[in-house]
Design a protein around this motif. Structure first.
Motif, mmCIF file in Angstrom:
data_model
loop_
_atom_site.group_PDB
_atom_site.id
_atom_site.type_symbol
_atom_site.label_atom_id
_atom_site.label_comp_id
_atom_site.label_asym_id
_atom_site.label_seq_id
_atom_site.Cartn_x
_atom_site.Cartn_y
_atom_site.Cartn_z
ATOM 1 N N ARG A 1 3.638 -35.762 -21.181
ATOM 2 C CA ARG A 1 2.568 -34.839 -20.040
ATOM 3 C C ARG A 1 2.828 -33.211 -19.963
ATOM 4 O O ARG A 1 1.639 -32.731 -21.191
ATOM 5 N N VAL A 2 3.754 -32.961 -20.430
ATOM 6 C CA VAL A 2 4.314 -31.412 -20.852
ATOM 7 C C VAL A 2 3.957 -31.590 -21.991
ATOM 8 O O VAL A 2 3.277 -30.344 -23.213
ATOM 9 N N ARG A 3 3.934 -32.494 -23.255
ATOM 10 C CA ARG A 3 4.080 -32.140 -24.724
ATOM 11 C C ARG A 3 2.748 -32.116 -24.833
ATOM 12 O O ARG A 3 2.213 -31.632 -25.770
ATOM 13 N N ASP A 4 1.707 -32.877 -23.825
ATOM 14 C CA ASP A 4 0.605 -33.234 -24.693
ATOM 15 C C ASP A 4 -0.334 -31.868 -24.386
ATOM 16 O O ASP A 4 -1.402 -31.215 -24.458
ATOM 17 N N GLU A 5 -0.024 -31.663 -22.841
ATOM 18 C CA GLU A 5 -0.459 -29.690 -22.887
ATOM 19 C C GLU A 5 -0.418 -29.181 -23.298
ATOM 20 O O GLU A 5 -0.548 -28.070 -23.554
ATOM 21 N N VAL A 6 0.358 -29.103 -24.407
ATOM 22 C CA VAL A 6 1.533 -27.955 -24.859
ATOM 23 C C VAL A 6 1.028 -28.263 -26.268
ATOM 24 O O VAL A 6 -0.056 -26.791 -26.848
ATOM 25 N N ARG B 1 -3.935 -25.766 -30.175
ATOM 26 C CA ARG B 1 -4.534 -25.967 -30.166
ATOM 27 C C ARG B 1 -5.844 -25.053 -29.875
ATOM 28 O O ARG B 1 -6.454 -24.116 -30.642
ATOM 29 N N LEU B 2 -5.694 -24.527 -28.782
ATOM 30 C CA LEU B 2 -6.430 -23.681 -27.668
ATOM 31 C C LEU B 2 -6.507 -22.558 -28.664
ATOM 32 O O LEU B 2 -7.463 -21.707 -28.834
ATOM 33 N N HIS C 1 -1.266 -18.227 -22.463
ATOM 34 C CA HIS C 1 0.365 -17.556 -22.141
ATOM 35 C C HIS C 1 0.608 -17.775 -20.488
ATOM 36 O O HIS C 1 2.209 -18.546 -20.689
ATOM 37 N N ALA C 2 0.136 -17.396 -20.063
ATOM 38 C CA ALA C 2 0.203 -17.888 -18.285
ATOM 39 C C ALA C 2 0.393 -19.219 -18.315
ATOM 40 O O ALA C 2 1.233 -19.724 -17.461
ATOM 41 N N ASP C 3 0.094 -19.624 -18.550
ATOM 42 C CA ASP C 3 0.198 -21.430 -18.513
ATOM 43 C C ASP C 3 1.006 -22.006 -19.196
ATOM 44 O O ASP C 3 2.486 -22.810 -18.242
ATOM 45 N N LEU C 4 1.493 -21.610 -19.764
ATOM 46 C CA LEU C 4 2.441 -21.565 -20.957
ATOM 47 C C LEU C 4 4.162 -21.432 -20.082
ATOM 48 O O LEU C 4 4.788 -21.866 -19.954
ATOM 49 N N GLN D 1 11.287 -24.139 -25.435
ATOM 50 C CA GLN D 1 10.533 -24.135 -26.380
ATOM 51 C C GLN D 1 8.883 -23.777 -25.399
ATOM 52 O O GLN D 1 8.525 -22.765 -26.491
ATOM 53 N N LEU D 2 8.809 -23.816 -24.502
ATOM 54 C CA LEU D 2 7.374 -23.450 -24.071
ATOM 55 C C LEU D 2 7.778 -21.989 -23.713
ATOM 56 O O LEU D 2 6.719 -20.556 -24.280
ATOM 57 N N ARG D 3 9.096 -21.732 -23.329
ATOM 58 C CA ARG D 3 8.589 -19.205 -23.247
ATOM 59 C C ARG D 3 8.566 -18.818 -24.675
ATOM 60 O O ARG D 3 8.136 -17.888 -24.860
ATOM 61 N N ASP D 4 9.777 -20.023 -25.590
ATOM 62 C CA ASP D 4 8.981 -19.522 -26.690
ATOM 63 C C ASP D 4 7.980 -19.214 -27.367
ATOM 64 O O ASP D 4 7.933 -18.234 -28.096
ATOM 65 N N LEU D 5 6.655 -20.642 -27.147
ATOM 66 C CA LEU D 5 6.048 -20.383 -27.890
ATOM 67 C C LEU D 5 4.701 -19.367 -26.789
ATOM 68 O O LEU D 5 4.230 -18.526 -27.559
ATOM 69 N N ALA D 6 5.259 -18.634 -25.444
ATOM 70 C CA ALA D 6 4.724 -17.740 -24.485
ATOM 71 C C ALA D 6 4.931 -16.710 -25.760
ATOM 72 O O ALA D 6 4.186 -15.981 -25.783
#
Length: 259
Positions: A127-132, A137-138, A160-163, A176-181
């Motif tokens: 689910r996390v992977r799908d959301e990321v 994409r967005l 950014h806030a959602d990540l 990984q998620l914070r790195d994306l943010a």
């Protein structure tokens, strides 16, 4: 899963277009099942995909509840007792985990519970992977039209806030998620983030406050207590030399910690 349960044989794979493809194996002695494509309703795995619930047989060879489409590879491996557990995401089986014995020992209740817990953990990660993936994409779509003005900027700030919220909920992939943010903040500011003594949690809280969240709303989104959010916000403001929450957000943006 094998480590948690102590099962001598564990395997599984993801479901693609309703067909289960077996790709992951531990404890196998042959390659008989490697790459096996299991059709919907066929065999134990196909039945599990359709039913979206765990299914087991104590003696595979004589089981009357499955179709036996895959007897040759399964029996070649010497499997006798087996349990298949689906990994369900948004009501759909996305993968299947199997645990098995080569003897007639049944899959006990504790072992079955541990397998179900493993499937739930994997479901959460999917689910996390799908959301990321959706958020990225967005992000790409917004960055492609970056010159479009305030609306695009605000949408990127929401991403950014959602990540960062997802990072707070998912310790296994938090880095990984914070790195994306951080990469998103850099893309918006067009520069490398400036050094600042804020912790990840302080930035998490500021990211939610930047969207207009109250302390209670930020606490709910980050799975924290409101008092804890207030403490992080107070600490961040002090480090940034800000007197109000809004000034803290503004200074965090100037320091390129927030988009």
């Amino acid at each position: 899963m094998a480590s948690t349960t102590g099962l001598p044989l564990a395997f599984g794979g993801e479901v693609h277009d309703d067909t289960l493809l077996l790709t992951e194996f531990l404890g196998t002695r042959t390659n008989a099942m490697r790459g096996l494509a299991v059709r919907p309703s066929a065999g134990l795995g196909g039945a599990t995909v359709v039913a979206r619930r765990p299914i087991s047989v104590a003696d595979y060879r004589s089981a009357a509840t499955i179709t036996h489409d895959y007897d040759e590879p399964v029996l070649t491996e010497g499997i006798r007792s087996i349990l298949a557990v689906p990994v369900v995401v948004e009501g759909k089986a996305r993968a299947v985990l199997y645990g098995a014995h080569r003897t007639g020992a049944p899959i006990g209740g504790r072992t079955a519970d541990a397998m179900v817990a493993s499937a739930r953990r994997l479901g959460h990660e999917l689910r996390v992977r799908d959301e990321v993936d959706r958020r990225m994409r967005l992000r790409e779509a917004h960055l492609a039209n970056f010159g479009g003005g305030t609306a695009s900027t605000e949408q990127i700030r929401e991403v950014h806030a959602d990540l960062r919220r997802l990072a707070a909920e998912s310790p296994a992939v938090a880095d990984q998620l914070r790195d994306l943010a951080d990469r998103l903040a850099k893309a918006l500011s067009g520069d490398t983030p400036a050094c600042a003594p804020l912790t990840s949690r302080e930035v998490d809280v500021l990211a939610q406050v930047a969207l207009g969240c109250t302390n209670a709303e930020a606490a709910q989104r980050l799975s924290l207590k409101p008092e804890t959010v207030k403490s992080y916000l107070r600490s961040a403001a002090a480090k940034l030399g800000a007197r109000t929450r809004h000034e803290a957000v503004s200074k965090a943006r100037r320091s390129r910690l927030l988009p």
